[in-house]
Enzyme design. Structure first.
Site, PDB file in Angstrom:
ATOM      1  CB  VAL A   1       1.455  12.874 -18.190  1.00  0.00           C
ATOM      2  CG1 VAL A   1       0.409  11.811 -19.078  1.00  0.00           C
ATOM      3  CG2 VAL A   1       2.633  11.816 -17.622  1.00  0.00           C
TER       4      VAL A   1
ATOM      5  CG  ASN B   1      -1.035   2.712 -16.019  1.00  0.00           C
ATOM      6  OD1 ASN B   1      -0.615   2.089 -15.183  1.00  0.00           O
ATOM      7  ND2 ASN B   1      -0.561   2.784 -17.076  1.00  0.00           N
TER       8      ASN B   1
ATOM      9  CB  SER C   1       5.042   0.257  -7.053  1.00  0.00           C
ATOM     10  OG  SER C   1       5.708  -1.007  -6.921  1.00  0.00           O
TER      11      SER C   1
ATOM     12  CE1 TYR D   1       8.193   2.769 -10.381  1.00  0.00           C
ATOM     13  CE2 TYR D   1       8.498   1.071  -8.678  1.00  0.00           C
ATOM     14  CZ  TYR D   1       8.025   1.721  -9.690  1.00  0.00           C
ATOM     15  OH  TYR D   1       6.931   0.878 -10.321  1.00  0.00           O
ATOM     16  CB  ALA D   2      10.906   3.075  -2.931  1.00  0.00           C
ATOM     17  CB  ALA D   3      10.635   8.612  -2.415  1.00  0.00           C
TER      18      ALA D   3
ATOM     19  CE  LYS E   1       5.137   4.005  -9.291  1.00  0.00           C
ATOM     20  NZ  LYS E   1       4.083   4.348 -10.266  1.00  0.00           N
TER      21      LYS E   1
ATOM     22  CB  ILE F   1       2.823  -6.741 -13.355  1.00  0.00           C
ATOM     23  CG1 ILE F   1       2.181  -6.432 -11.987  1.00  0.00           C
ATOM     24  CG2 ILE F   1       1.935  -7.015 -14.419  1.00  0.00           C
ATOM     25  CD1 ILE F   1       1.697  -7.610 -11.508  1.00  0.00           C
TER      26      ILE F   1
END
Length: 251
Positions: free
Chosen positions: A65, A91, A139, A151-153, A155, A184
């Site tokens: 993607v 996703n 997340s 990752y946090a930024a 999301k 998960i």
């Protein structure tokens, strides 16, 4: 309860494993036709067969993607194969957890910009169809401090993007929401690996969740399907944490 999804065309990026796979099968169980993409052809083919076993149409394509042309080709192929699109679920994730150029690039290209480009492509189709739904899979890492910064930024950026889109697209009867999973666990996923190689870290997370366990992909999928359904017609611009109470903030 009739969710009003029968016959709808649903597109899911990163749809061959984990949350994407569970979401594809949950939509198929409601009678929706489903298109999925991923980079692993074997898992993709297996999931497509599972979708078809529910008695609906399935379209599957190998796609990175982050590749603009490949993503556009997958989306156009999905529209043609399904006869139209009413739902887009972004996703796919690059899981950019390293705080370096590569970690930030993966998150930006795969999590964020692929979602933005998919929205650009699909929302005119939703408008032409009289409305539809877009869901970003973010997340709880995007809701609070403590996760890897890259990752946090990205999301958190998806959460912001969703809210802005929800307001802008409401006049076209297009709803936009974000699902924010907590930790998960599913076969082949990150938490299964952590459980095997670093049990103390796994146990620390498990103990932080009030229910005393990690969530399942199917529990996330149920939330995705609901926010895209007819009974959720007045829900837009929402970030729904699906985490068993793991996220402790008020917002």
């Amino acid at each position: 309860m009739d969710l009003g999804l029968e016959g709808h065309g649903v597109v899911i990026t990163g749809g061959s494993k984990g949350i994407g796979r569970a979401t594809a099968l949950a939509f198929a169980a409601e009678g929706a036709n489903v298109a999925i993409c991923a980079r692993s052809p074997d898992a993709l083919e297996a999931t497509a067969k599972e979708i078809e076993s529910r008695g609906v149409k399935a379209h599957a394509a190998v796609c990175d993607v982050a590749d603009v042309a490949a993503l556009e080709g997958f989306l156009e192929g999905a529209k043609e194969a399904l006869g139209g699109v009413r739902v887009l679920v972004n996703n796919a994730s690059g899981f950019g957890v390293s705080d370096d150029e590569e970690g930030w690039r993966r998150g930006f290209d795969i999590d964020l910009m692929a979602s933005v480009r998919a929205v650009w492509k699909v929302t005119p189709w939703l408008a032409d169809a009289g409305g539809g739904s877009v869901v970003h899979i973010a997340s709880t890492s995007g809701l609070e401090a403590g996760s890897p910064p890259a990752y946090a930024a990205v999301k958190a950026a998806l959460i912001s993007h969703s809210k802005t889109l929800a307001i802008a697209l409401a006049p076209q009867n297009i709803r936009v929401n974000t699902i924010a999973p907590g930790s998960i666990e599913f076969p082949g996923g990150m938490w299964e690996t952590i459980h095997e190689v670093n049990e103390p870290a796994y146990e620390a997370i498990r103990r932080s969740i009030p229910f005393g366990r990690l969530g399942t992909a199917e529990e996330v999928a149920a939330a995705v399907v609901f926010v895209c359904s007819a009974p959720a017609s007045w829900i837009t611009g929402v970030t729904l944490a699906v985490d068993g109470g793991q996220h402790k903030g008020n917002l």
